[in-house]
Scaffold this motif. Structure first.
Motif, PDB file in Angstrom:
ATOM      1  N   ALA A 140      -4.507  22.220  24.751  1.00 44.86           N
ATOM      2  CA  ALA A 140      -4.259  21.165  23.764  1.00 44.86           C
ATOM      3  C   ALA A 140      -5.479  20.908  22.888  1.00 44.86           C
ATOM      4  O   ALA A 140      -5.356  20.616  21.690  1.00 44.86           O
ATOM      5  CB  ALA A 140      -3.847  19.880  24.481  1.00 44.86           C
ATOM      6  N   THR A 141      -6.670  21.039  23.447  1.00 50.71           N
ATOM      7  CA  THR A 141      -7.901  20.751  22.698  1.00 50.71           C
ATOM      8  C   THR A 141      -8.323  21.918  21.812  1.00 50.71           C
ATOM      9  O   THR A 141      -8.683  21.729  20.641  1.00 50.71           O
ATOM     10  CB  THR A 141      -9.050  20.426  23.676  1.00 50.71           C
ATOM     11  OG1 THR A 141      -8.700  19.273  24.450  1.00 50.71           O
ATOM     12  CG2 THR A 141     -10.346  20.149  22.918  1.00 50.71           C
ATOM     13  N   CYS A 142      -8.285  23.125  22.369  1.00 50.35           N
ATOM     14  CA  CYS A 142      -8.886  24.271  21.685  1.00 50.35           C
ATOM     15  C   CYS A 142      -7.908  25.118  20.870  1.00 50.35           C
ATOM     16  O   CYS A 142      -8.340  25.846  19.966  1.00 50.35           O
ATOM     17  CB  CYS A 142      -9.572  25.172  22.710  1.00 50.35           C
ATOM     18  SG  CYS A 142     -10.800  24.328  23.725  1.00 50.35           S
ATOM     19  N   ASN A 194     -17.427  17.659  21.385  1.00 50.64           N
ATOM     20  CA  ASN A 194     -17.596  16.796  22.560  1.00 50.64           C
ATOM     21  C   ASN A 194     -16.432  16.933  23.532  1.00 50.64           C
ATOM     22  O   ASN A 194     -16.615  16.901  24.753  1.00 50.64           O
ATOM     23  CB  ASN A 194     -17.746  15.335  22.115  1.00 50.64           C
ATOM     24  CG  ASN A 194     -19.107  15.052  21.487  1.00 50.64           C
ATOM     25  OD1 ASN A 194     -20.082  15.738  21.787  1.00 50.64           O
ATOM     26  ND2 ASN A 194     -19.164  14.059  20.609  1.00 50.64           N
ATOM     27  N   LYS A 195     -15.211  17.071  22.996  1.00 47.92           N
ATOM     28  CA  LYS A 195     -14.053  17.264  23.868  1.00 47.92           C
ATOM     29  C   LYS A 195     -14.144  18.592  24.614  1.00 47.92           C
ATOM     30  O   LYS A 195     -13.820  18.679  25.806  1.00 47.92           O
ATOM     31  CB  LYS A 195     -12.758  17.212  23.056  1.00 47.92           C
ATOM     32  CG  LYS A 195     -12.402  15.828  22.533  1.00 47.92           C
ATOM     33  CD  LYS A 195     -11.019  15.796  21.922  1.00 47.92           C
ATOM     34  CE  LYS A 195      -9.934  15.874  22.983  1.00 47.92           C
ATOM     35  NZ  LYS A 195      -8.587  15.650  22.413  1.00 47.92           N
ATOM     36  N   ALA A 196     -14.617  19.624  23.917  1.00 48.41           N
ATOM     37  CA  ALA A 196     -14.773  20.928  24.561  1.00 48.41           C
ATOM     38  C   ALA A 196     -15.850  20.870  25.647  1.00 48.41           C
ATOM     39  O   ALA A 196     -15.676  21.433  26.743  1.00 48.41           O
ATOM     40  CB  ALA A 196     -15.120  21.988  23.521  1.00 48.41           C
ATOM     41  N   ILE A 236     -16.477  27.324  22.245  1.00 47.72           N
ATOM     42  CA  ILE A 236     -17.625  26.490  21.868  1.00 47.72           C
ATOM     43  C   ILE A 236     -18.575  27.265  20.963  1.00 47.72           C
ATOM     44  O   ILE A 236     -19.066  26.751  19.944  1.00 47.72           O
ATOM     45  CB  ILE A 236     -18.353  25.987  23.132  1.00 47.72           C
ATOM     46  CG1 ILE A 236     -17.481  24.977  23.886  1.00 47.72           C
ATOM     47  CG2 ILE A 236     -19.700  25.351  22.768  1.00 47.72           C
ATOM     48  CD1 ILE A 236     -18.031  24.571  25.230  1.00 47.72           C
ATOM     49  N   ILE A 237     -18.824  28.536  21.308  1.00 47.99           N
ATOM     50  CA  ILE A 237     -19.713  29.374  20.492  1.00 47.99           C
ATOM     51  C   ILE A 237     -19.140  29.561  19.086  1.00 47.99           C
ATOM     52  O   ILE A 237     -19.850  29.420  18.080  1.00 47.99           O
ATOM     53  CB  ILE A 237     -19.925  30.735  21.176  1.00 47.99           C
ATOM     54  CG1 ILE A 237     -20.708  30.548  22.481  1.00 47.99           C
ATOM     55  CG2 ILE A 237     -20.659  31.698  20.249  1.00 47.99           C
ATOM     56  CD1 ILE A 237     -20.726  31.788  23.356  1.00 47.99           C
ATOM     57  N   SER A 238     -17.848  29.866  19.005  1.00 45.77           N
ATOM     58  CA  SER A 238     -17.215  30.069  17.687  1.00 45.77           C
ATOM     59  C   SER A 238     -17.226  28.784  16.867  1.00 45.77           C
ATOM     60  O   SER A 238     -17.461  28.813  15.641  1.00 45.77           O
ATOM     61  CB  SER A 238     -15.766  30.542  17.877  1.00 45.77           C
ATOM     62  OG  SER A 238     -15.725  31.764  18.573  1.00 45.77           O
ATOM     63  N   LEU A 239     -16.981  27.671  17.538  1.00 46.41           N
ATOM     64  CA  LEU A 239     -16.965  26.384  16.844  1.00 46.41           C
ATOM     65  C   LEU A 239     -18.339  26.070  16.249  1.00 46.41           C
ATOM     66  O   LEU A 239     -18.444  25.619  15.092  1.00 46.41           O
ATOM     67  CB  LEU A 239     -16.538  25.284  17.824  1.00 46.41           C
ATOM     68  CG  LEU A 239     -16.337  23.882  17.254  1.00 46.41           C
ATOM     69  CD1 LEU A 239     -15.171  23.869  16.263  1.00 46.41           C
ATOM     70  CD2 LEU A 239     -16.062  22.877  18.384  1.00 46.41           C
ATOM     71  N   ILE A 240     -19.366  26.335  17.004  1.00 44.80           N
ATOM     72  CA  ILE A 240     -20.729  26.071  16.507  1.00 44.80           C
ATOM     73  C   ILE A 240     -21.084  27.017  15.366  1.00 44.80           C
ATOM     74  O   ILE A 240     -21.643  26.598  14.336  1.00 44.80           O
ATOM     75  CB  ILE A 240     -21.744  26.206  17.661  1.00 44.80           C
ATOM     76  CG1 ILE A 240     -21.553  25.063  18.661  1.00 44.80           C
ATOM     77  CG2 ILE A 240     -23.180  26.203  17.122  1.00 44.80           C
ATOM     78  CD1 ILE A 240     -22.414  25.177  19.895  1.00 44.80           C
ATOM     79  N   ILE A 247     -26.913  24.288  22.953  1.00 48.32           N
ATOM     80  CA  ILE A 247     -25.544  24.300  23.491  1.00 48.32           C
ATOM     81  C   ILE A 247     -24.966  25.707  23.431  1.00 48.32           C
ATOM     82  O   ILE A 247     -24.323  26.184  24.381  1.00 48.32           O
ATOM     83  CB  ILE A 247     -24.648  23.309  22.705  1.00 48.32           C
ATOM     84  CG1 ILE A 247     -25.128  21.879  22.925  1.00 48.32           C
ATOM     85  CG2 ILE A 247     -23.190  23.453  23.132  1.00 48.32           C
ATOM     86  CD1 ILE A 247     -24.392  20.852  22.069  1.00 48.32           C
ATOM     87  N   LYS A 248     -25.212  26.399  22.312  1.00 46.11           N
ATOM     88  CA  LYS A 248     -24.697  27.760  22.161  1.00 46.11           C
ATOM     89  C   LYS A 248     -25.333  28.697  23.174  1.00 46.11           C
ATOM     90  O   LYS A 248     -24.639  29.531  23.796  1.00 46.11           O
ATOM     91  CB  LYS A 248     -24.974  28.257  20.738  1.00 46.11           C
ATOM     92  CG  LYS A 248     -24.475  29.680  20.496  1.00 46.11           C
ATOM     93  CD  LYS A 248     -24.771  30.148  19.070  1.00 46.11           C
ATOM     94  CE  LYS A 248     -24.350  31.604  18.890  1.00 46.11           C
ATOM     95  NZ  LYS A 248     -24.636  32.089  17.511  1.00 46.11           N
ATOM     96  N   ALA A 249     -26.641  28.574  23.376  1.00 51.60           N
ATOM     97  CA  ALA A 249     -27.324  29.432  24.351  1.00 51.60           C
ATOM     98  C   ALA A 249     -26.784  29.204  25.761  1.00 51.60           C
ATOM     99  O   ALA A 249     -26.575  30.158  26.531  1.00 51.60           O
ATOM    100  CB  ALA A 249     -28.828  29.160  24.309  1.00 51.60           C
ATOM    101  N   ALA A 250     -26.520  27.939  26.106  1.00 51.79           N
ATOM    102  CA  ALA A 250     -25.957  27.620  27.423  1.00 51.79           C
ATOM    103  C   ALA A 250     -24.556  28.195  27.568  1.00 51.79           C
ATOM    104  O   ALA A 250     -24.185  28.710  28.633  1.00 51.79           O
ATOM    105  CB  ALA A 250     -25.934  26.109  27.631  1.00 51.79           C
ATOM    106  N   ALA A 251     -23.764  28.133  26.485  1.00 49.50           N
ATOM    107  CA  ALA A 251     -22.399  28.671  26.517  1.00 49.50           C
ATOM    108  C   ALA A 251     -22.412  30.192  26.696  1.00 49.50           C
ATOM    109  O   ALA A 251     -21.590  30.756  27.441  1.00 49.50           O
ATOM    110  CB  ALA A 251     -21.654  28.285  25.241  1.00 49.50           C
TER     111      ALA A 251
END
Length: 399
Positions: A235-237, A253-255, A323-327, A347-351
Motif C-alpha cells: 500500500a505504501t510503496c 518516513n513511511k518507508a 528507498i534507494i530509488s525514492l532518494i 539513509i541510502k548507504a544504509a539501505a
C-alpha cells in the motif's frame, strides 16, 4: 491433507468402493504431488520407503505424472458442475500449488481464485463455521483459512493485483494476539488435562512453542504478522494513488517506518522461527511426539520456517531498493540544502548495505538446503530476487 485422509482415499480406490467427484479429485492431486516428490529421491533412498521394495523407474514416474496431470486437468474443468466440499477445496489448493511450482504464478492464480470462492461459499471466513467442531477439524479448517490468506497476499505482491480476501469483522485476515489466545483456549478446551485458560498472549505463545502439536500455530502467528507488514508495504510503496498524493518526506518516513517494523519482527522471533536455531529447537521438542513421525513433522516445520524467512528477506530487499530509488529520484530537489543531502546519503548507504546483506543471506541459506527440489522450489522466486539484486549492484558499481 493428512496422511490418514490420503490412506482412506487410496483404500477406497483399491477396494473399488464408490467415490464421489471431490474424493477422486483430491486423490489425483495427492498422487501427482507424491510423484513429484518421488523424483527427488534416489533409488537407494526410495527403496526403503516402499514396503514392497519396488521402486518406479524415472520413465514410469514421468508416465504416471503425465496421466495424473491429465486427470487433474479434467477434474478441474468439470469442477463447477459438481457440489463443493472441503475435499474439493483441498484438491484445488494442492492443484494450485502444483501448477505454481511447475508452470508459474499466472496460471496458479486463476486456480487459487476458484479455491477462495469455494472457501467462502463453505463459510470458512465466518467465525460461526468453527463452532462445535472437533479438535482435529478445528485445527485443519483454521489452518486452511490462514493458508489461503497468506497465499492470497503473496499472489497480490507477485502479480500486482488486489487481494481476493478482504478483511472482515467476523473473521479477520491477520492473526492478532487476541485471536491467537482465543484459538489456543479453544484447543485447550478439548484437553481434559488442561483445565485453566490462558489469559495473555505471552503465556499463550510460550505454551504453543513448548508443545509440538501446537508449534505450527505459533509459526502461523509470526507468518501472519509478516503478511500484515507485507500488505502495508504494498500500500505504501506500490499504490500509485498513495505515491502521488504524499510528499517526498512523508513517503520516505513511511518507508523507513516499515523498515523499522521488519527489524522489530525479526527481533521478536522465538528461537523456533530463527534460521540459526529452529532445527535444534525442534529436535529437542520432537521428543514429545509419540503419535506421528517426527521426521515428517520436521520437514514440514523446516519448510514453513525457511519460506517465511525468505519472505522476510525478500521484503527487506524490495523495501530498501524502493528507498534507494525514492532518494535518487528526489536528490536534485535538495540542491542548496547540504544537511538534508548528507542525511539522505546516509539513509541510502544504509539501505544499500541492508538489501545486500538480505540478498547474501538468501543465497547462503539456499545453498545449505537439503536437495529436495519440489519442496523447496517455492524458494526459487526469492532466490532469483537475491541474485538479480546483487547483479544490479555489481552493474551499478561498474558504472
Amino acid at each position: 491433507v493428512t496422511s490418514c485422509e490420503t490412506k482412506k482415499l487410496v483404500q477406497k480406490y483399491y477396494n473399488q468402493e464408490p467415490m464421489d467427484f471431490s474424493e477422486k479429485f483430491l486423490l489425483n492431486t495427492c498422487l501427482i504431488y507424491g510423484i513429484q516428490a518421488s523424483f527427488t529421491l534416489y533409488s537407494n533412498e526410495g527403496i526403503h520407503v516402499r514396503k514392497d521394495k519396488h521402486m518406479l523407474t524415472p520413465d514410469q514416474m514421468k508416465e504416471m505424472d503425465h496421466k495424473l496431470f491429465i486427470n487433474c486437468a479434467y477434474f478441474y474443468g468439470k469442477m463447477m458442475t459438481h457440489s463443493s466440499n472441503l475435499f474439493t477445496l483441498k484438491a484445488l489448493l494442492l492443484w494450485s500449488k502444483y501448477v505454481l511450482i511447475i508452470l508459474g504464478n499466472e496460471l496458479s492464480a486463476d486456480i487459487f481464485a476458484k479455491a477462495v470462492y469455494i472457501m467462502q461459499s463453505l463459510g470458512l471466513h465466518k467465525e460461526s463455521y468453527y463452532e462445535n467442531l472437533s479438535k482435529k477439524d478445528f485445527i485443519l479448517t483454521r489452518g486452511l483459512w490462514w493458508y489461503c490468506v497468506s497465499t492470497d497476499r503473496l499472489n497480490s505482491v507477485r502479480l500486482s493485483i488486489p487481494p481476493l480476501i478482504a478483511s472482515q469483522n467476523n473473521c479477520p485476515v491477520y492473526l492478532s494476539e487476541d485471536i491467537f489466545v482465543k484459538d489456543l483456549n479453544i484447543l485447550l478446551a478439548y484437553d481434559d488435562k488442561y483445565e485453566d485458560q490462558v489469559t495473555n498472549f505471552k503465556d499463550a505463545l510460550n505454551y504453543a512453542v513448548s508443545h509440538h502439536n501446537h508449534l505450527r500455530m505459533a509459526i502461523t502467528y509470526y507468518g501472519s504478522q509478516l503478511v500484515k507488514i507485507e500488505a502495508d508495504m504494498v500500500a505504501t510503496c506500490f499504490d500509485s494513488s498513495n505515491i502521488l498524493s504524499l510528499p517526498f518526506e512523508k513517503l520516505l518516513n513511511k518507508a523507513l517506518g516499515l523498515d523499522h517494523k521488519l527489524k522489530k519482527w525479526r527481533e521478536s522471533l522465538h528461537p523456533v522461527m530463527r534460521l540459526e536455531t529452529f532445527r535444534d529447537y525442534y529436535k529437542i521438542l520432537s521428543v514429545q511426539n509419540t503419535e506421528q513421525k517426527p521426521e515428517f513433522q520436521f520437514e514440514v516445520i523446516c519448510s514453513r520456517v525457511i519460506l517465511y524467512q525468505f519472505r522476510f528477506l525478500s521484503l527487506g530487499i524490495t523495501l530498501n531498493l524502493f528507498i534507494i530509488s525514492l532518494i535518487d529520484d528526489n536528490m536534485e530537489r535538495m540542491t542548496g540544502n547540504p544537511v538534508k543531502i548528507e542525511i539522505l546519503k546516509q539513509i541510502k548507504a544504509a539501505a544499500i548495505t541492508q538489501y545486500t546483506e538480505c540478498s547474501r543471506k538468501i543465497l547462503k541459506t539456499f545453498a545449505t538446503l537439503k536437495h529436495q527440489p519440489f519442496m523447496y522450489r517455492e524458494c526459487v522466486h526469492f532466490f532469483y530476487t537475491a541474485i538479480l539484486s546483487l547483479m544490479f549492484k555489481v552493474i551499478d558499481g561498474l558504472d
